[in-house]
Structure formats: structure tokens, C-alpha cells
Design an enzyme around this catalytic site. Structure first.
Site, PDB file in Angstrom:
ATOM      1  N   LYS A  52      -3.308  23.014  -9.193  1.00  0.00           N
ATOM      2  CA  LYS A  52      -2.965  23.693  -7.930  1.00  0.00           C
ATOM      3  C   LYS A  52      -1.673  24.490  -8.105  1.00  0.00           C
ATOM      4  CE  LYS A  52      -5.350  20.129  -5.290  1.00  0.00           C
ATOM      5  NZ  LYS A  52      -5.257  18.877  -4.521  1.00  0.00           N
ATOM      6  N   GLN A  96      -1.091  14.572  -2.140  1.00  0.00           N
ATOM      7  CA  GLN A  96      -2.231  14.302  -3.025  1.00  0.00           C
ATOM      8  C   GLN A  96      -2.780  12.888  -2.795  1.00  0.00           C
ATOM      9  OE1 GLN A  96      -3.718  16.606  -5.079  1.00  0.00           O
ATOM     10  NE2 GLN A  96      -5.255  15.050  -5.468  1.00  0.00           N
ATOM     11  N   ASP A 119      -5.058  21.267   3.657  1.00  0.00           N
ATOM     12  CA  ASP A 119      -6.186  20.475   3.170  1.00  0.00           C
ATOM     13  C   ASP A 119      -7.246  20.316   4.269  1.00  0.00           C
ATOM     14  OD1 ASP A 119      -6.021  19.820   0.487  1.00  0.00           O
ATOM     15  OD2 ASP A 119      -4.673  18.120   0.818  1.00  0.00           O
TER      16      ASP A 119
END
Ligand code: NAP
Length: 296
Positions: A52, A96, A119
Site C-alpha cells: 500500500k 491494518q 477501508d
């Protein structure tokens, strides 16, 4: 049979975003910024976050990687999230997953400001997704939709079987495919570990999304001729012949299934690459919303 090349499609999406970001940075005087929080040093999480951050760099998104010990307390993590929420230079925040067991994932997800939740895991964004109003769509289902669009696969009227009902993949995927838009307009069956006679269902499917996390679960005898097969699974399987000591396997037995279907995604080089491109897209979207919406 056509391989849906996620790697190439992701590269072209990122190239378009790069051009868009140059224009946006000129207009607003700064580039978008994504903050990622990584706890501990789990190998898979390191790989995902690393990819990412690299993609951000490639296309001109500024990134901030906050690394903390896996022993961090929930309150300390909440403090970091709150600081990122109020940091005006940060457009997108991701923490994460998975988190260590002593941290309540739901509390952390809820703490992220919905406008920065790139997200798309916050209940407000998932609720907006259900209603079909502007939101951040979780990156993996969004990436799959982008891939179906890129290859102009007409999903209208298809029977789609989504295997796996997680809040980040299977459930939002089923919502997107059932929407009255393209790609979409499918009749969707959402299958899970309690589904009976799964094979009977998959044999009727024009489109199968395998998102259960069981290596090579979907075999040729479960797939009808001409079906479109999307493999979401990523599992590290021990393999002493590999220099890393493991190989990555999808949820589809590619060798068998690819002989029967019309389109299929490979692993790696399919959905994983598109997930990152979709996250980049969400981050640019967040930047635009934060710079142009009055209610923020
Ligand atoms: P998850 O939260 O573990 O959910 C798995 C789902 O599969 C659950 O709904 C479970 O049913 C269902 N399931 C398990 N065994 C099954 C069986 N035998 N038959 C039918 N359904 C079954 O997993 P996830 O986070 O959605 O991830 C799924 C896979 O995708 C994993 O391999 C993950 O690493 C991968 N992934 C890839 C990407 C990418 O970018 N490519 C992104 C995210 C995830 P129950 O609900 O009944 O337990």
C-alpha cells in the site's frame, strides 16, 4: 477462457489516478495523504502495508506509516486514531487488520472518522453502501467491480454465488452485485460455512466469487461451463521448495477450473492487485470530499 489481469488493470487505474492527483495537488496546494497503522510484525500484514505504501509513492499520495508494538493498549491505539482524525493533513486512515486479540476491532473501526475511513469498514459507510448513497466501498469488492467493468463483463441477470459472508469482502460484494447498476443486477446467493449443498448452488452460478480462505476449495466439478470465476483467497501454504518457505494459494483450483470457465482471476495478480488500486481510489475520493464538501 480469458484471464482477468488484475495486475495490468491495477496499473492502468493507478496511472489515471496519478494524473488526477497531479491536477488535484496543483488545485488544492497539497497531495492526498494516507495514514496506515501497523501493529507488530506479522509477515502477511507487513506485506500488505508495504504494498500500500509503495503504491502511494508510485502515484503521488503522501503516506504516513505508524508502527507500534502488538502490545499497545486499546486506549493508546484509540489515541493514535483520534490524533489522525483531527490531523487536517490526513485524508485517509487505515488500521491494518487483524488486530491483536486484546484489542476490540469494532471499537477501533468505530473510532475512525467516517470521512477518512478509506477501508469502508465503519458502520456509517457500510450503511451508506446498503442504501446505495455515496460512501467508501471496501477495497476488495470495489476492486472486483472495477475489474468486471474493465473487461466489460455484462453481469445483468446473472446468478452470482458469493462464497463467504465477511463484513469486508463477501457481504459488501453481495450488495454491490445485487445493485441496479452495472456491473450488478445479479441475482445473488450468499453462501457461508452453514450453507447446505453448496455444489448444487455453484453449479447454477454464472458468476462465482470465492472468498472463504480455504486454499483451492473451488474445484472443476463445482463450476458450470462458461462461468466467470473470481478468486479472492490469499492463504500462505507451507512449501519447503520455495525460498520463502511458503506459497500463496487462492480459494480456486486454478488449473482445473480455468479449463471450464469464461473468465478467471489468477492468484497472485488478480484481486489482490485490484484491492490496492481501489484503496488508492478511495483515498483520492476522500481527499476530494474533504476539500470540497462544506459539512466537514
Ligand atoms: P473470513 O472473515 O474468515 O470469512 C470467511 C467466510 O467464508 C465466512 O463467512 C465463512 O462462513 C465462510 N466459509 C468458511 N468455510 C467455508 C466453507 N467450507 N464453505 C462455505 N463458506 C465457508 O475471511 P475474509 O476476510 O472474508 O477473507 C476471505 C479470503 O480472502 C481469505 O483468504 C483472505 O486472506 C482473502 N482476502 C483477500 C483479499 C485480497 O485483496 N485479495 C482481501 C481480503 C481478504 P461463516 O461466516 O459461517 O464462518
Amino acid at each position: 477462457m480469458t484471464i482477468l489481469d488484475g495486475k495490468a488493470t491495477a496499473a492502468s487505474v493507478k496511472q489515471s489516478l496519478k494524473v488526477e492527483i497531479e491536477t488535484l495537488a496543483e488545485r488544492f496546494g497539497r497531495a492526498p495523504k494516507l495514514a496506515a497503522v501497523l501493529l507488530g510484525n506479522d509477515g502477511a500484514s507487513e506485506t500488505y502495508v508495504g504494498a500500500k505504501v509503495r503504491s502511494c509513492k508510485e502515484i503521488g499520495i503522501e503516506s504516513l506509516l505508524i508502527r507500534e508494538s502488538e502490545n499497545i493498549s486499546e486506549d493508546e491505539l484509540l489515541l493514535i486514531v483520534n490524533q489522525l482524525n483531527t490531523d487536517d493533513t490526513v485524508d485517509g486512515i487505515l488500521v491494518q487488520l487483524p488486530l491483536p486479540k486484546h484489542i476490540n476491532e469494532e471499537r477501533i473501526t468505530l473510532a475512525i472518522a467516517p470521512i477518512k475511513d478509506v477501508d469502508g469498514f465503519h458502520p456509517e459507510n457500510l450503511g451508506r453502501l446498503v442504501l446505495g448513497v455515496e460512501s467508501y466501498t471496501p477495497a476488495t469488492p470495489l476492486g472486483i467491480m472495477m475489474l468486471l467493468s474493465q473487461y466489460k463483463i455484462n453481469t445483468e441477470g446473472m446468478h452470482a454465488v458469493v462464497i463467504g459472508r465477511s463484513a469486508i469482502v463477501g457481504t459488501p460484494m453481495s450488495l454491490l452485485l445485487s445493485r441496479n447498476s452495472a456491473p450488478g443486477n445479479c441475482t445473488v446467493t450468499l453462501a457461508h460455512s452453514r450453507t447446505k449443498n453448496l455444489k448444487e448452488l455453484t453449479l447454477q452460478a454464472d458468476l462465482i466469487i470465492a472468498a472463504l480462505g480455504k486454499p483451492e476449495f473451488l474445484t472443476a466439478d463445482m463450476v458450470k461451463n462458461g462461468a466467470v470465476v473470481i478468486d479472492v483467497g490469499i492463504t500462505r501454504v507451507e512449501d519447503s521448495s520455495s525460498s520463502k518457505g511458503y506459497v500463496i494459494k487462492g480459494d480456486v483450483n486454478f488449473t482445473e477450473v480455468s479449463t471450464k470457465c469464461s473468465y478467471i482471476t489468477p492468484v497472485p495478480g488478480g484481486v489482490g492487485a485490484m484491492t490496492i488500486a481501489a484503496l488508492m481510489k478511495n483515498t483520492v475520493h476522500a481527499f476530494i470530499r474533504r476539500n470540497t464538501t462544506a459539512d466537514i
